[in-house]
Scaffold this active site. Structure first.
Site, mmCIF file in Angstrom:
data_model
loop_
_atom_site.group_PDB
_atom_site.id
_atom_site.type_symbol
_atom_site.label_atom_id
_atom_site.label_comp_id
_atom_site.label_asym_id
_atom_site.label_seq_id
_atom_site.Cartn_x
_atom_site.Cartn_y
_atom_site.Cartn_z
ATOM 1 C CG ASN A 10 -1.736 1.237 1.298
ATOM 2 O OD1 ASN A 10 -1.867 1.973 0.337
ATOM 3 N ND2 ASN A 10 -2.464 1.408 2.585
ATOM 4 C CD1 TRP A 11 3.409 0.927 -3.058
ATOM 5 C CD2 TRP A 11 3.508 2.039 -4.876
ATOM 6 N NE1 TRP A 11 4.226 0.312 -3.815
ATOM 7 C CE2 TRP A 11 4.050 0.766 -5.097
ATOM 8 C CE3 TRP A 11 3.129 2.954 -5.967
ATOM 9 C CZ2 TRP A 11 4.793 0.422 -6.258
ATOM 10 C CZ3 TRP A 11 3.562 2.589 -7.062
ATOM 11 C CH2 TRP A 11 4.373 1.454 -7.467
ATOM 12 C CE LYS A 12 -0.105 3.348 4.822
ATOM 13 N NZ LYS A 12 0.008 3.241 6.337
ATOM 14 C CG HIS A 45 -5.895 1.933 5.352
ATOM 15 N ND1 HIS A 45 -5.487 2.911 6.328
ATOM 16 C CD2 HIS A 45 -4.576 0.957 5.034
ATOM 17 C CE1 HIS A 45 -4.072 2.385 6.757
ATOM 18 N NE2 HIS A 45 -3.808 1.321 5.965
ATOM 19 C CD GLU A 69 -2.580 5.294 6.955
ATOM 20 O OE1 GLU A 69 -2.823 5.054 5.597
ATOM 21 O OE2 GLU A 69 -1.937 4.668 7.789
ATOM 22 C CD GLU A 77 -3.110 -2.529 7.134
ATOM 23 O OE1 GLU A 77 -2.131 -2.568 7.044
ATOM 24 O OE2 GLU A 77 -3.944 -1.345 7.110
ATOM 25 N N GLY A 106 2.441 2.278 10.966
ATOM 26 C CA GLY A 106 3.561 3.487 10.654
ATOM 27 C C GLY A 106 4.245 3.739 12.076
ATOM 28 C CB SER A 137 5.297 -1.769 12.271
ATOM 29 O OG SER A 137 4.984 -0.349 12.467
ATOM 30 N N GLY A 179 2.882 -0.902 4.394
ATOM 31 C CA GLY A 179 2.833 0.294 3.916
ATOM 32 C C GLY A 179 4.376 0.852 3.725
HETATM 33 P P1 13P Z 1 3.089 0.322 7.869
HETATM 34 O O1 13P Z 1 3.604 -0.831 7.033
HETATM 35 O O2 13P Z 1 3.722 1.691 7.292
HETATM 36 O O3 13P Z 1 2.979 0.247 9.113
HETATM 37 O O4 13P Z 1 1.658 0.669 6.948
HETATM 38 C C1 13P Z 1 0.817 -0.519 7.296
HETATM 39 C C2 13P Z 1 -0.453 -0.140 6.475
HETATM 40 O O5 13P Z 1 -1.303 0.808 6.912
HETATM 41 C C3 13P Z 1 -0.626 -0.679 5.290
HETATM 42 O O6 13P Z 1 -2.047 -0.541 4.904
#
Ligand code: 13P
Length: 259
Positions: free
Chosen positions: A13-15, A104, A106, A176, A182, A221, A242
Protein backbone atom coordinates in the site's frame (compact mmCIF):
# COMPACT_ATOMS: atom_id res chain seq x y z
CA UNK A 1 7.34 -21.77 7.50
CA UNK A 2 5.48 -22.59 4.34
CA UNK A 3 2.69 -21.66 2.02
CA UNK A 4 -0.69 -23.07 3.00
CA UNK A 5 -3.33 -24.14 0.52
CA UNK A 6 -4.89 -20.68 0.54
CA UNK A 7 -1.69 -19.24 -0.91
CA UNK A 8 -0.04 -16.04 0.20
CA UNK A 9 -0.80 -12.48 -0.93
CA UNK A 10 1.64 -9.72 -0.07
CA UNK A 11 0.31 -6.27 -0.91
CA UNK A 12 2.15 -2.97 -1.02
CA UNK A 13 0.00 0.00 0.00
CA UNK A 14 1.92 3.01 -1.28
CA UNK A 15 -0.53 5.43 0.40
CA UNK A 16 0.05 9.04 -0.72
CA UNK A 17 3.63 8.45 -1.81
CA UNK A 18 5.31 8.15 -5.19
CA UNK A 19 4.44 10.19 -8.28
CA UNK A 20 4.05 8.44 -11.61
CA UNK A 21 7.72 8.89 -12.60
CA UNK A 22 8.82 7.33 -9.34
CA UNK A 23 6.17 4.62 -9.70
CA UNK A 24 7.63 3.55 -13.05
CA UNK A 25 11.11 3.37 -11.53
CA UNK A 26 9.89 1.33 -8.55
CA UNK A 27 8.03 -1.16 -10.77
CA UNK A 28 11.06 -1.53 -13.03
CA UNK A 29 13.26 -2.21 -10.01
CA UNK A 30 10.75 -4.75 -8.69
CA UNK A 31 10.58 -6.39 -12.11
CA UNK A 32 14.36 -6.83 -12.18
CA UNK A 33 14.38 -8.33 -8.68
CA UNK A 34 11.51 -10.69 -9.53
CA UNK A 35 13.33 -11.81 -12.69
CA UNK A 36 16.41 -12.63 -10.60
CA UNK A 37 14.46 -14.22 -7.73
CA UNK A 38 10.84 -15.13 -8.38
CA UNK A 39 8.19 -15.35 -5.68
CA UNK A 40 7.85 -18.75 -4.03
CA UNK A 41 5.24 -21.14 -5.45
CA UNK A 42 1.77 -20.16 -4.23
CA UNK A 43 2.76 -16.56 -3.41
CA UNK A 44 1.43 -13.49 -5.18
CA UNK A 45 2.06 -9.79 -4.75
CA UNK A 46 0.02 -6.69 -5.48
CA UNK A 47 0.96 -3.01 -5.55
CA UNK A 48 -1.49 -0.23 -4.68
CA UNK A 49 -0.30 3.10 -6.07
CA UNK A 50 -2.17 6.39 -5.77
CA UNK A 51 -4.79 6.86 -8.51
CA UNK A 52 -2.46 9.15 -10.52
CA UNK A 53 0.04 6.31 -10.98
CA UNK A 54 -2.36 3.45 -11.74
CA UNK A 55 -2.25 3.78 -15.51
CA UNK A 56 1.55 4.04 -15.53
CA UNK A 57 1.92 0.95 -13.34
CA UNK A 58 -0.69 -0.96 -15.37
CA UNK A 59 1.19 -0.27 -18.61
CA UNK A 60 4.57 -1.20 -17.12
CA UNK A 61 3.28 -4.43 -15.57
CA UNK A 62 1.36 -5.54 -18.65
CA UNK A 63 4.05 -4.60 -21.19
CA UNK A 64 6.84 -6.43 -19.38
CA UNK A 65 4.61 -9.19 -17.94
CA UNK A 66 5.77 -8.36 -14.42
CA UNK A 67 4.23 -10.82 -11.93
CA UNK A 68 2.54 -8.12 -9.86
CA UNK A 69 -1.20 -7.62 -9.57
CA UNK A 70 -2.52 -4.09 -9.77
CA UNK A 71 -4.34 -2.75 -6.73
CA UNK A 72 -6.07 0.44 -5.65
CA UNK A 73 -6.33 2.05 -2.22
CA UNK A 74 -10.04 2.84 -2.17
CA UNK A 75 -12.97 3.55 -4.47
CA UNK A 76 -16.37 5.23 -4.37
CA UNK A 77 -19.45 3.05 -3.91
CA UNK A 78 -21.36 4.50 -6.87
CA UNK A 79 -20.52 3.67 -10.47
CA UNK A 80 -20.79 7.27 -11.67
CA UNK A 81 -22.34 10.56 -10.70
CA UNK A 82 -21.83 13.98 -9.21
CA UNK A 83 -19.10 12.98 -6.74
CA UNK A 84 -16.32 15.50 -7.26
CA UNK A 85 -12.87 14.06 -6.65
CA UNK A 86 -14.01 10.44 -6.40
CA UNK A 87 -13.04 7.39 -8.48
CA UNK A 88 -15.45 4.51 -9.08
CA UNK A 89 -14.86 0.78 -8.93
CA UNK A 90 -16.05 0.65 -12.53
CA UNK A 91 -13.18 2.95 -13.56
CA UNK A 92 -10.66 0.86 -11.64
CA UNK A 93 -11.87 -2.35 -13.26
CA UNK A 94 -11.23 -0.78 -16.69
CA UNK A 95 -7.56 -0.38 -15.67
CA UNK A 96 -7.36 -4.11 -14.90
CA UNK A 97 -7.19 -3.41 -11.18
CA UNK A 98 -7.58 -6.71 -9.37
CA UNK A 99 -7.53 -5.81 -5.66
CA UNK A 100 -9.13 -2.78 -4.01
CA UNK A 101 -8.51 -1.88 -0.38
CA UNK A 102 -11.72 -0.93 1.47
CA UNK A 103 -11.93 0.63 4.90
CA UNK A 104 -8.28 1.32 5.63
CA UNK A 105 -8.10 2.86 9.12
CA UNK A 106 -6.56 6.02 7.66
CA UNK A 107 -9.75 6.48 5.62
CA UNK A 108 -12.08 5.42 8.42
CA UNK A 109 -10.45 8.04 10.67
CA UNK A 110 -9.30 10.72 8.25
CA UNK A 111 -12.21 10.63 5.79
CA UNK A 112 -15.03 9.57 8.10
CA UNK A 113 -15.67 6.22 6.45
CA UNK A 114 -18.19 4.23 8.46
CA UNK A 115 -18.79 0.47 8.50
CA UNK A 116 -21.83 1.12 6.25
CA UNK A 117 -19.73 3.03 3.73
CA UNK A 118 -17.11 0.29 3.71
CA UNK A 119 -19.83 -2.28 3.02
CA UNK A 120 -21.11 -0.20 0.08
CA UNK A 121 -17.57 -0.03 -1.32
CA UNK A 122 -17.24 -3.81 -1.02
CA UNK A 123 -20.55 -4.10 -2.92
CA UNK A 124 -19.10 -1.95 -5.72
CA UNK A 125 -15.79 -3.82 -5.83
CA UNK A 126 -17.57 -7.18 -6.10
CA UNK A 127 -20.06 -5.82 -8.65
CA UNK A 128 -17.14 -5.06 -10.95
CA UNK A 129 -15.42 -8.42 -10.54
CA UNK A 130 -12.52 -7.28 -8.37
CA UNK A 131 -11.32 -8.57 -5.02
CA UNK A 132 -11.82 -6.43 -1.90
CA UNK A 133 -9.10 -6.22 0.73
CA UNK A 134 -11.24 -5.26 3.72
CA UNK A 135 -9.21 -3.62 6.49
CA UNK A 136 -10.21 -4.17 10.09
CA UNK A 137 -8.42 -3.42 13.33
CA UNK A 138 -8.67 -1.89 16.77
CA UNK A 139 -6.97 1.19 18.20
CA UNK A 140 -4.69 1.26 21.23
CA UNK A 141 -7.51 2.14 23.66
CA UNK A 142 -9.72 -0.68 22.40
CA UNK A 143 -6.84 -3.13 22.82
CA UNK A 144 -6.03 -1.85 26.31
CA UNK A 145 -9.67 -2.07 27.43
CA UNK A 146 -10.20 -5.56 26.04
CA UNK A 147 -12.59 -4.36 23.32
CA UNK A 148 -10.37 -5.31 20.36
CA UNK A 149 -12.12 -8.56 19.46
CA UNK A 150 -15.60 -7.03 19.54
CA UNK A 151 -14.46 -4.10 17.40
CA UNK A 152 -12.88 -6.35 14.79
CA UNK A 153 -15.84 -8.75 14.73
CA UNK A 154 -18.22 -5.83 14.19
CA UNK A 155 -16.13 -4.61 11.23
CA UNK A 156 -16.08 -8.12 9.74
CA UNK A 157 -19.85 -8.48 10.20
CA UNK A 158 -20.55 -5.10 8.60
CA UNK A 159 -18.55 -5.98 5.50
CA UNK A 160 -19.51 -9.64 5.07
CA UNK A 161 -22.84 -10.49 6.71
CA UNK A 162 -25.30 -11.81 4.14
CA UNK A 163 -22.75 -12.25 1.34
CA UNK A 164 -22.79 -15.36 -0.82
CA UNK A 165 -20.16 -17.84 0.36
CA UNK A 166 -18.27 -17.55 -2.94
CA UNK A 167 -17.74 -13.83 -2.30
CA UNK A 168 -16.45 -14.52 1.21
CA UNK A 169 -14.16 -17.25 -0.09
CA UNK A 170 -12.62 -14.96 -2.72
CA UNK A 171 -12.22 -11.91 -0.48
CA UNK A 172 -9.18 -10.76 1.44
CA UNK A 173 -9.35 -9.38 4.98
CA UNK A 174 -6.44 -7.34 6.35
CA UNK A 175 -6.04 -7.23 10.11
CA UNK A 176 -4.29 -3.94 10.75
CA UNK A 177 -4.19 -2.92 14.41
CA UNK A 178 -4.09 0.87 14.33
CA UNK A 179 -1.42 1.05 17.03
CA UNK A 180 0.93 -0.92 14.78
CA UNK A 181 0.55 1.19 11.63
CA UNK A 182 3.57 3.32 10.85
CA UNK A 183 4.77 3.08 14.45
CA UNK A 184 7.51 0.48 14.19
CA UNK A 185 5.57 -1.54 16.79
CA UNK A 186 4.47 -4.79 15.17
CA UNK A 187 1.91 -7.13 16.69
CA UNK A 188 3.65 -10.22 17.97
CA UNK A 189 3.17 -13.24 15.71
CA UNK A 190 0.99 -14.74 18.48
CA UNK A 191 -1.23 -11.63 18.69
CA UNK A 192 -1.54 -11.51 14.91
CA UNK A 193 -2.40 -15.22 14.75
CA UNK A 194 -4.96 -14.95 17.54
CA UNK A 195 -6.86 -12.13 15.84
CA UNK A 196 -6.57 -13.60 12.34
CA UNK A 197 -7.95 -16.90 13.70
CA UNK A 198 -10.81 -14.99 15.35
CA UNK A 199 -11.56 -13.25 12.04
CA UNK A 200 -11.70 -16.61 10.27
CA UNK A 201 -14.00 -17.97 12.97
CA UNK A 202 -16.31 -14.99 12.51
CA UNK A 203 -16.30 -15.45 8.74
CA UNK A 204 -17.12 -19.13 9.28
CA UNK A 205 -20.08 -18.15 11.46
CA UNK A 206 -21.30 -15.94 8.60
CA UNK A 207 -20.44 -18.08 5.59
CA UNK A 208 -19.52 -21.59 6.75
CA UNK A 209 -16.63 -23.51 5.21
CA UNK A 210 -16.02 -20.74 2.63
CA UNK A 211 -14.04 -18.99 5.37
CA UNK A 212 -11.33 -21.62 5.02
CA UNK A 213 -10.52 -20.13 1.64
CA UNK A 214 -10.53 -16.43 2.60
CA UNK A 215 -7.04 -14.96 2.69
CA UNK A 216 -6.32 -12.99 5.86
CA UNK A 217 -3.41 -10.56 5.85
CA UNK A 218 -1.64 -8.89 8.74
CA UNK A 219 -0.55 -5.26 8.40
CA UNK A 220 1.30 -2.84 10.65
CA UNK A 221 5.04 -2.14 10.64
CA UNK A 222 5.87 -5.20 8.55
CA UNK A 223 9.50 -5.30 7.42
CA UNK A 224 11.91 -7.85 5.94
CA UNK A 225 12.99 -8.92 9.43
CA UNK A 226 9.55 -9.76 10.84
CA UNK A 227 7.73 -10.94 7.68
CA UNK A 228 8.70 -14.62 7.82
CA UNK A 229 7.64 -15.06 11.43
CA UNK A 230 4.25 -13.46 10.75
CA UNK A 231 3.69 -15.50 7.60
CA UNK A 232 4.54 -18.69 9.47
CA UNK A 233 1.31 -18.35 11.50
CA UNK A 234 -1.40 -20.74 10.27
CA UNK A 235 -4.08 -18.04 9.86
CA UNK A 236 -1.82 -15.32 8.42
CA UNK A 237 -2.07 -15.73 4.65
CA UNK A 238 -0.33 -12.56 3.63
CA UNK A 239 0.82 -9.10 4.58
CA UNK A 240 -0.36 -5.56 3.86
CA UNK A 241 2.77 -3.45 3.81
CA UNK A 242 3.00 0.33 3.99
CA UNK A 243 6.37 2.03 4.43
CA UNK A 244 8.48 -1.01 3.56
CA UNK A 245 6.70 -1.37 0.19
CA UNK A 246 8.13 1.93 -1.06
CA UNK A 247 11.56 0.44 -1.58
CA UNK A 248 11.97 -2.36 -4.13
CA UNK A 249 14.47 -4.48 -2.21
CA UNK A 250 12.49 -4.49 1.03
CA UNK A 251 9.14 -5.22 -0.64
CA UNK A 252 10.76 -8.00 -2.68
CA UNK A 253 12.30 -9.51 0.45
CA UNK A 254 8.96 -9.39 2.27
CA UNK A 255 7.11 -10.95 -0.66
CA UNK A 256 9.66 -13.79 -0.74
CA UNK A 257 9.51 -14.37 3.01
CA UNK A 258 6.96 -17.20 2.83
CA UNK A 259 9.31 -19.37 0.75
P1 13P B 1 3.11 0.43 7.72
O1 13P B 1 3.63 -0.85 7.11
O2 13P B 1 3.87 1.64 7.22
O3 13P B 1 3.02 0.33 9.21
O4 13P B 1 1.62 0.63 7.18
C1 13P B 1 0.72 -0.42 7.30
C2 13P B 1 -0.50 -0.10 6.52
O5 13P B 1 -1.28 0.76 6.93
C3 13P B 1 -0.71 -0.80 5.26
O6 13P B 1 -1.98 -0.58 4.77
Amino acid sequence: MGVGERGVLVSGNWKMHINHFEALKLVQELAALLRAQALPEGCAASVHPPFTSLRTVQTAVETDRVPLALGAQTCHHADKGAFTGEVSAEMLAKLNVRYVIAGHSERRRGCGETDEMVRAKVDAILRHGMVPIVCVGEDADERASGAALDRVRAQVDAAFDGRPSAAVAAAVVAYEPIWAIGTGVTATPDDAEQMCAAIRAELARLAGPAAETTRIQYGGSVNPDNAAELLAQPNVDGLLVGGASLEAASFHAIARAAG
